[in-house]
Design a protein around this motif. Sequence first.
Motif, PDB file in Angstrom:
ATOM      1  N   LEU A   1      -0.436  -2.721  -7.502  1.00  0.00           N
ATOM      2  CA  LEU A   1       0.007  -2.928  -6.122  1.00  0.00           C
ATOM      3  C   LEU A   1      -1.156  -2.873  -5.133  1.00  0.00           C
ATOM      4  CD1 LEU A   1       3.467  -1.163  -5.588  1.00  0.00           C
ATOM      5  CD2 LEU A   1       2.919  -3.594  -5.595  1.00  0.00           C
ATOM      6  N   LEU A   2      -2.172  -2.078  -5.436  1.00  0.00           N
ATOM      7  CA  LEU A   2      -3.347  -2.043  -4.552  1.00  0.00           C
ATOM      8  C   LEU A   2      -4.035  -3.406  -4.515  1.00  0.00           C
ATOM      9  CD1 LEU A   2      -5.160   1.396  -5.060  1.00  0.00           C
ATOM     10  CD2 LEU A   2      -3.953   0.554  -3.040  1.00  0.00           C
ATOM     11  N   SER A   3      -4.101  -4.071  -5.660  1.00  0.00           N
ATOM     12  CA  SER A   3      -4.711  -5.404  -5.716  1.00  0.00           C
ATOM     13  C   SER A   3      -3.882  -6.412  -4.926  1.00  0.00           C
ATOM     14  CB  SER A   3      -4.839  -5.866  -7.169  1.00  0.00           C
ATOM     15  OG  SER A   3      -5.667  -4.980  -7.903  1.00  0.00           O
TER      16      SER A   3
ATOM     17  N   TRP B   1       0.837  -1.204   0.000  1.00  0.00           N
ATOM     18  CA  TRP B   1       0.000   0.000   0.000  1.00  0.00           C
ATOM     19  C   TRP B   1       0.871   1.254   0.000  1.00  0.00           C
ATOM     20  CZ3 TRP B   1      -3.780   1.908   4.399  1.00  0.00           C
ATOM     21  CH2 TRP B   1      -4.549   2.958   3.896  1.00  0.00           C
ATOM     22  N   GLY B   2       1.895   1.252   0.831  1.00  0.00           N
ATOM     23  CA  GLY B   2       2.730   2.444   0.945  1.00  0.00           C
ATOM     24  C   GLY B   2       3.424   2.834  -0.345  1.00  0.00           C
TER      25      GLY B   2
ATOM     26  N   ILE C   1      -1.833   7.360   7.860  1.00  0.00           N
ATOM     27  CA  ILE C   1      -2.694   6.186   8.033  1.00  0.00           C
ATOM     28  C   ILE C   1      -1.915   4.922   7.706  1.00  0.00           C
ATOM     29  CG2 ILE C   1      -4.737   4.983   7.155  1.00  0.00           C
ATOM     30  CD1 ILE C   1      -5.559   7.267   8.854  1.00  0.00           C
ATOM     31  N   ILE C   2      -1.147   4.963   6.620  1.00  0.00           N
ATOM     32  CA  ILE C   2      -0.372   3.795   6.190  1.00  0.00           C
ATOM     33  C   ILE C   2       0.661   3.422   7.254  1.00  0.00           C
ATOM     34  CG2 ILE C   2       1.278   2.961   4.471  1.00  0.00           C
ATOM     35  CD1 ILE C   2      -0.178   4.737   2.413  1.00  0.00           C
ATOM     36  N   VAL C   3       1.390   4.418   7.744  1.00  0.00           N
ATOM     37  CA  VAL C   3       2.411   4.161   8.757  1.00  0.00           C
ATOM     38  C   VAL C   3       1.778   3.599  10.037  1.00  0.00           C
ATOM     39  CG1 VAL C   3       4.139   5.223  10.258  1.00  0.00           C
ATOM     40  CG2 VAL C   3       3.985   5.896   7.853  1.00  0.00           C
TER      41      VAL C   3
END
Length: 461
Positions: free
Chosen positions: A351-353, A343-344, A431-433
């Motif tokens: 990559l999202l998939s 995701w990052g 949010i990702i972190v």
Amino acid sequence: MSSSNALELQTDRRIASVVSGEINAVNTRELPRDIPAEVELPSLPLPDRGRQAYLVLLACTLIQAPIWGYSLSFGVFQTYYTTSPASPFSTVDPASVATVGTTLNGLMYLMMPISFTVLTRYPGLRPYCGFTGLVIAAASLIMSSFATRIWQLLVCQGILCAIGSGLLFAPTTLYLDEWFISRKGIAYGTLWAGKALSGSVFPFLMSSLLSRFGAPTTLRIWAISLVIIASPLLATLKPRIPFSAATARRPLDWRFLKITSFWMLQVGNISQALGYLLPTTYLASYANDLGLPTLTGAILIAVYSLASVLGSLVTGFLNDRLTPTTVILLSSLGSTISVLVFWGLSSGIALLSVFAIFYGFFAGGFSSTYPGILHEMRREDSNVDTGLIMGLLLGGRGVGFLIGGPFSGGLMKTTLGGLGSIGYDTQYGPIIVASGVTALFGSWGWMWKSIKGIISLVQRV
């Protein structure tokens, strides 16, 4: 057979010798310790195998659909409530509508320590509890179909529906715990897989009904369907240990609260729950900000849910063979890598998939580690009530979910920046972190065990 399962059966054998010399040790799991010696108990069906055990497993798995169907679909209803001209809530602050969903999910989990404790203390209430929950859940949906004010929606869908669904969930889970010992992990994994599968189907189903009939009619259709689906399943669920005058009131053993490892595992459980919902909550918005088609978000959530089905089954299978800290570590590391890498670093659908698949598999199966924790507690204290522990674990998950809402709101007001055209450089960077860090600390039980081992080694040297 693992050492924890062997200990459970040895404990059952010891209890059986006091209660009745004729009852096989495998058949006497978790019998109340205060049964008078003169009470004669019938021969109990074997756990982990046989037609009755698998019927209970099937019923417990299928009933996840009516239990979680609405809560898993609330995002679809939230969109309808805030955007449809036909909705009486279209002019209401979207944050107020979102509060209904967070209340629904949070309250369902927070009431579980109470409901599991009461139903462990008074097992004879379990059949009544399930049907009472079904009536409350169905009635709350019908009443909410007439709601025109936000407080009415909050009371009906946020509070009453949560209570009804929670009362429906607790007894079915305790039945499953009673019927499975050595295969407890795969049994719970199958149960959570049923929930995950519902999450991949119901949002699309509810979206279709909403677009065709609107919210009031959709809620009434689902309320009726809930009763039709759940009633025969509740009738199928039977206890393995009969309810009698001797077992109507069971003593509760809270000594496991003094076991340090329980609290370390609980800390990891709350940490994982704190960030668990953040990726799925913001995944659709993130895809939309990348300029991807609107349908992309729904598809990614469905992919995540389907991957969670397999993740729940595999994690449950591993729980019957490995130590719980090892299984939790695998789940946590897989979740962390999925978030921070896939995701990052994502800037497109590819990559999202990959992220949706891997995060669904590793994070979606985390709840299936609970049977391993139950085995661990039984290893340290053979007299613990696993129903109490399960209730507290689910309650801890609810605490993490409730904190996660305002936590994510604060994160969205900050930025990282300076990392290029990838996820970290967007408003979702914090949010990702946070999601990656909380996922990693889901393995706090393993970390604590390792630190403890290192300190012990240093002291010996």
